[in-house]
Scaffold this motif. Structure first.
Motif, PDB file in Angstrom:
ATOM      1  N   TRP A  46       0.807  -1.214   0.000  1.00  0.00           N
ATOM      2  CA  TRP A  46       0.000   0.000   0.000  1.00  0.00           C
ATOM      3  C   TRP A  46       0.846   1.272   0.000  1.00  0.00           C
ATOM      4  O   TRP A  46       0.333   2.365  -0.200  1.00  0.00           O
ATOM      5  CB  TRP A  46      -0.934   0.011   1.207  1.00  0.00           C
ATOM      6  CG  TRP A  46      -0.184  -0.117   2.504  1.00  0.00           C
ATOM      7  CD1 TRP A  46       0.133  -1.274   3.148  1.00  0.00           C
ATOM      8  CD2 TRP A  46       0.375   0.938   3.283  1.00  0.00           C
ATOM      9  NE1 TRP A  46       0.857  -1.001   4.285  1.00  0.00           N
ATOM     10  CE2 TRP A  46       1.024   0.351   4.391  1.00  0.00           C
ATOM     11  CE3 TRP A  46       0.401   2.320   3.149  1.00  0.00           C
ATOM     12  CZ2 TRP A  46       1.678   1.095   5.365  1.00  0.00           C
ATOM     13  CZ3 TRP A  46       1.061   3.062   4.124  1.00  0.00           C
ATOM     14  CH2 TRP A  46       1.684   2.446   5.216  1.00  0.00           C
ATOM     15  N   CYS A  56      -0.876   0.143  -5.837  1.00  0.00           N
ATOM     16  CA  CYS A  56      -1.423  -1.203  -5.628  1.00  0.00           C
ATOM     17  C   CYS A  56      -2.948  -1.135  -5.645  1.00  0.00           C
ATOM     18  O   CYS A  56      -3.542  -0.062  -5.604  1.00  0.00           O
ATOM     19  CB  CYS A  56      -0.915  -1.841  -4.341  1.00  0.00           C
ATOM     20  SG  CYS A  56      -1.733  -1.278  -2.849  1.00  0.00           S
ATOM     21  N   GLU A  62      -6.628  -3.108  -4.044  1.00  0.00           N
ATOM     22  CA  GLU A  62      -7.047  -3.839  -2.859  1.00  0.00           C
ATOM     23  C   GLU A  62      -8.495  -4.300  -2.955  1.00  0.00           C
ATOM     24  O   GLU A  62      -9.337  -3.614  -3.538  1.00  0.00           O
ATOM     25  CB  GLU A  62      -6.883  -2.953  -1.615  1.00  0.00           C
ATOM     26  CG  GLU A  62      -5.449  -2.490  -1.416  1.00  0.00           C
ATOM     27  CD  GLU A  62      -5.262  -1.604  -0.207  1.00  0.00           C
ATOM     28  OE1 GLU A  62      -4.095  -1.373   0.137  1.00  0.00           O
ATOM     29  OE2 GLU A  62      -6.251  -1.144   0.402  1.00  0.00           O
ATOM     30  N   PHE A  97     -11.393  -5.762  -0.166  1.00  0.00           N
ATOM     31  CA  PHE A  97     -11.789  -6.063   1.210  1.00  0.00           C
ATOM     32  C   PHE A  97     -13.045  -6.918   1.140  1.00  0.00           C
ATOM     33  O   PHE A  97     -14.017  -6.537   0.472  1.00  0.00           O
ATOM     34  CB  PHE A  97     -12.039  -4.766   1.995  1.00  0.00           C
ATOM     35  CG  PHE A  97     -10.770  -4.042   2.322  1.00  0.00           C
ATOM     36  CD1 PHE A  97     -10.181  -4.195   3.568  1.00  0.00           C
ATOM     37  CD2 PHE A  97     -10.150  -3.232   1.394  1.00  0.00           C
ATOM     38  CE1 PHE A  97      -9.003  -3.550   3.878  1.00  0.00           C
ATOM     39  CE2 PHE A  97      -8.975  -2.578   1.682  1.00  0.00           C
ATOM     40  CZ  PHE A  97      -8.392  -2.736   2.934  1.00  0.00           C
ATOM     41  N   GLU A 129      -8.415  -8.869   3.661  1.00  0.00           N
ATOM     42  CA  GLU A 129      -7.844  -7.819   2.818  1.00  0.00           C
ATOM     43  C   GLU A 129      -6.855  -8.469   1.862  1.00  0.00           C
ATOM     44  O   GLU A 129      -5.978  -9.221   2.283  1.00  0.00           O
ATOM     45  CB  GLU A 129      -7.112  -6.780   3.671  1.00  0.00           C
ATOM     46  CG  GLU A 129      -6.375  -5.739   2.854  1.00  0.00           C
ATOM     47  CD  GLU A 129      -5.520  -4.807   3.705  1.00  0.00           C
ATOM     48  OE1 GLU A 129      -4.828  -3.975   3.096  1.00  0.00           O
ATOM     49  OE2 GLU A 129      -5.538  -4.900   4.945  1.00  0.00           O
ATOM     50  N   PHE A 130      -7.010  -8.180   0.577  1.00  0.00           N
ATOM     51  CA  PHE A 130      -6.090  -8.666  -0.449  1.00  0.00           C
ATOM     52  C   PHE A 130      -5.456  -7.452  -1.131  1.00  0.00           C
ATOM     53  O   PHE A 130      -6.166  -6.519  -1.508  1.00  0.00           O
ATOM     54  CB  PHE A 130      -6.828  -9.503  -1.503  1.00  0.00           C
ATOM     55  CG  PHE A 130      -7.459 -10.737  -0.938  1.00  0.00           C
ATOM     56  CD1 PHE A 130      -6.729 -11.900  -0.772  1.00  0.00           C
ATOM     57  CD2 PHE A 130      -8.798 -10.732  -0.569  1.00  0.00           C
ATOM     58  CE1 PHE A 130      -7.309 -13.041  -0.250  1.00  0.00           C
ATOM     59  CE2 PHE A 130      -9.389 -11.871  -0.039  1.00  0.00           C
ATOM     60  CZ  PHE A 130      -8.651 -13.030   0.115  1.00  0.00           C
ATOM     61  N   ASN A 131      -4.139  -7.451  -1.273  1.00  0.00           N
ATOM     62  CA  ASN A 131      -3.404  -6.383  -1.961  1.00  0.00           C
ATOM     63  C   ASN A 131      -2.710  -6.983  -3.172  1.00  0.00           C
ATOM     64  O   ASN A 131      -2.107  -8.057  -3.075  1.00  0.00           O
ATOM     65  CB  ASN A 131      -2.329  -5.769  -1.062  1.00  0.00           C
ATOM     66  CG  ASN A 131      -2.850  -5.226   0.254  1.00  0.00           C
ATOM     67  OD1 ASN A 131      -2.132  -5.183   1.218  1.00  0.00           O
ATOM     68  ND2 ASN A 131      -4.108  -4.807   0.310  1.00  0.00           N
ATOM     69  N   TRP A 138       1.882  -9.737  -3.897  1.00  0.00           N
ATOM     70  CA  TRP A 138       0.536  -9.725  -3.350  1.00  0.00           C
ATOM     71  C   TRP A 138       0.594  -9.920  -1.834  1.00  0.00           C
ATOM     72  O   TRP A 138       1.623 -10.330  -1.287  1.00  0.00           O
ATOM     73  CB  TRP A 138      -0.336 -10.808  -3.996  1.00  0.00           C
ATOM     74  CG  TRP A 138       0.251 -12.193  -3.875  1.00  0.00           C
ATOM     75  CD1 TRP A 138       1.102 -12.787  -4.754  1.00  0.00           C
ATOM     76  CD2 TRP A 138       0.051 -13.123  -2.811  1.00  0.00           C
ATOM     77  NE1 TRP A 138       1.450 -14.042  -4.306  1.00  0.00           N
ATOM     78  CE2 TRP A 138       0.815 -14.274  -3.122  1.00  0.00           C
ATOM     79  CE3 TRP A 138      -0.697 -13.111  -1.639  1.00  0.00           C
ATOM     80  CZ2 TRP A 138       0.844 -15.396  -2.281  1.00  0.00           C
ATOM     81  CZ3 TRP A 138      -0.670 -14.219  -0.808  1.00  0.00           C
ATOM     82  CH2 TRP A 138       0.094 -15.342  -1.140  1.00  0.00           C
ATOM     83  N   TYR A 155      -4.504 -10.742   4.141  1.00  0.00           N
ATOM     84  CA  TYR A 155      -4.586 -10.604   5.587  1.00  0.00           C
ATOM     85  C   TYR A 155      -5.987 -10.943   6.064  1.00  0.00           C
ATOM     86  O   TYR A 155      -6.965 -10.698   5.363  1.00  0.00           O
ATOM     87  CB  TYR A 155      -4.266  -9.164   6.024  1.00  0.00           C
ATOM     88  CG  TYR A 155      -2.932  -8.663   5.540  1.00  0.00           C
ATOM     89  CD1 TYR A 155      -1.753  -9.088   6.124  1.00  0.00           C
ATOM     90  CD2 TYR A 155      -2.857  -7.767   4.484  1.00  0.00           C
ATOM     91  CE1 TYR A 155      -0.523  -8.629   5.675  1.00  0.00           C
ATOM     92  CE2 TYR A 155      -1.631  -7.291   4.029  1.00  0.00           C
ATOM     93  CZ  TYR A 155      -0.466  -7.737   4.629  1.00  0.00           C
ATOM     94  OH  TYR A 155       0.745  -7.282   4.174  1.00  0.00           O
ATOM     95  N   SER A 167     -10.487  -0.897  -3.957  1.00  0.00           N
ATOM     96  CA  SER A 167      -9.764   0.351  -3.774  1.00  0.00           C
ATOM     97  C   SER A 167      -8.414   0.307  -4.475  1.00  0.00           C
ATOM     98  O   SER A 167      -7.945  -0.754  -4.874  1.00  0.00           O
ATOM     99  CB  SER A 167      -9.584   0.654  -2.282  1.00  0.00           C
ATOM    100  OG  SER A 167      -9.037  -0.457  -1.597  1.00  0.00           O
ATOM    101  N   TYR A 177      -5.851   8.141  -3.382  1.00  0.00           N
ATOM    102  CA  TYR A 177      -6.649   7.059  -2.818  1.00  0.00           C
ATOM    103  C   TYR A 177      -7.982   7.014  -3.550  1.00  0.00           C
ATOM    104  O   TYR A 177      -8.705   8.012  -3.593  1.00  0.00           O
ATOM    105  CB  TYR A 177      -6.869   7.278  -1.318  1.00  0.00           C
ATOM    106  CG  TYR A 177      -5.571   7.365  -0.558  1.00  0.00           C
ATOM    107  CD1 TYR A 177      -4.863   6.220  -0.217  1.00  0.00           C
ATOM    108  CD2 TYR A 177      -5.034   8.603  -0.209  1.00  0.00           C
ATOM    109  CE1 TYR A 177      -3.662   6.293   0.466  1.00  0.00           C
ATOM    110  CE2 TYR A 177      -3.832   8.684   0.473  1.00  0.00           C
ATOM    111  CZ  TYR A 177      -3.159   7.529   0.808  1.00  0.00           C
ATOM    112  OH  TYR A 177      -1.962   7.614   1.477  1.00  0.00           O
ATOM    113  N   HIS A 218     -10.211   0.308   5.358  1.00  0.00           N
ATOM    114  CA  HIS A 218     -10.710  -0.698   6.303  1.00  0.00           C
ATOM    115  C   HIS A 218     -12.119  -0.377   6.797  1.00  0.00           C
ATOM    116  O   HIS A 218     -12.792  -1.251   7.346  1.00  0.00           O
ATOM    117  CB  HIS A 218      -9.768  -0.822   7.501  1.00  0.00           C
ATOM    118  CG  HIS A 218      -8.483  -1.498   7.179  1.00  0.00           C
ATOM    119  ND1 HIS A 218      -8.258  -2.823   7.442  1.00  0.00           N
ATOM    120  CD2 HIS A 218      -7.358  -1.027   6.596  1.00  0.00           C
ATOM    121  CE1 HIS A 218      -7.040  -3.142   7.053  1.00  0.00           C
ATOM    122  NE2 HIS A 218      -6.466  -2.066   6.525  1.00  0.00           N
TER     123      HIS A 218
END
Length: 175
Positions: free
Chosen positions: A57, A61, A63, A65, A76-78, A85, A88, A139, A151, A164
Motif C-alpha cells: 500500500w 497497488c 485492494e 476487502f 484484505e487482499f493487496n 501480493w 490478511y 480500492s 486514494y 478498512h
C-alpha cells in the motif's frame, strides 16, 4: 466495470479514472482494476516474482476487502503491478491482523501508452475460502512520480481515507 471515486483530500494528478470489477468464483474471487491517464506520471513497481509481500500500500497497488454478511471479521487482499501480493485476515476493524491462508493467487498486468495517454489493467484470481454472500470494497493507491499518493475507492467514510472502514464495502457479492 464500476468507477472508483478519488478521495476529496487528493489532487487529481496523472490518473483520471480508476474502474474495477469483482466476481465470486467457485474457488474464491476474480478481480480486475483499470487505470486511465498518464501512466508515465505514476510509480509502477518493476515486475518480479509473484510472491507474498508486506507494505504494498506504500506504492501503486489495488485492494479488495471481503467481509461475510453479518460477520465482524474480514479479509484484505493487496495486488501490486509488480506481481507481489498480500492477504490478511482481521477479527474486527483493524484488530487481530494476520496472514490469511490462500491456495493460490495469480496476477497479470498489462499497460500501454501513446501520446501521453494510457491504460493499465491488473487482473487477479484468488483461490481462497471466502464467505458468501459478502460485502466487498474495491480500492486503489496510486503513487505519483513526485511522491504523492492518490486514494480511490467505491466510497469513503468521513475524514481521512481508510479502506478498512465498512463504509468502503459497497458491493454485495455472492456465488
Amino acid at each position: 466495470m464500476i468507477p472508483l471515486m478519488l478521495h476529496r483530500s487528493c489532487d487529481l494528478g496523472p490518473i483520471r479514472a480508476v474502474t474495477a470489477r469483482i466476481d465470486a468464483t467457485a474457488t474464491g474471487l476474480e478481480a480486475e482494476f483499470r487505470l486511465d491517464g498518464t501512466l508515465e506520471g505514476i510509480v509502477l513497481p518493476p515486475s518480479g516474482p509473484s510472491i507474498r509481500a508486506d507494505g504494498l500500500w506504500k506504492s501503486t497497488c489495488f485492494e479488495v476487502f471481503w467481509q461475510g454478511i453479518g460477520e465482524e471479521g474480514y479479509r484484505e487482499f493487496n495486488f501490486a503491478p509488480s506481481g507481489k501480493w498480500a492477504a490478511y485476515g482481521f477479527d474486527s476493524y483493524r484488530e487481530g491482523m494476520r496472514e490469511a491462508p490462500v491456495k493460490a493467487i495469480a496476477l497479470s498486468c498489462s499497460h500501454a501508452s501513446a501520446r501521453g495517454s494510457g491504460e493499465m489493467v491488473l487482473r487477479a484470481n484468488v483461490a481462497a475460502d471466502l464467505a458468501s454472500p459478502a460485502q466487498v470494497g474495491l480500492s486503489a493507491v496510486i503513487e505519483h512520480r513526485g511522491g504523492g499518493l492518490q486514494y480511490w475507492a467505491l466510497a469513503f467514510a468521513p475524514g481521512q481515507p481508510d479502506f478498512h472502514s465498512e463504509a468502503c464495502r459497497q458491493l454485495i457479492v455472492e456465488r
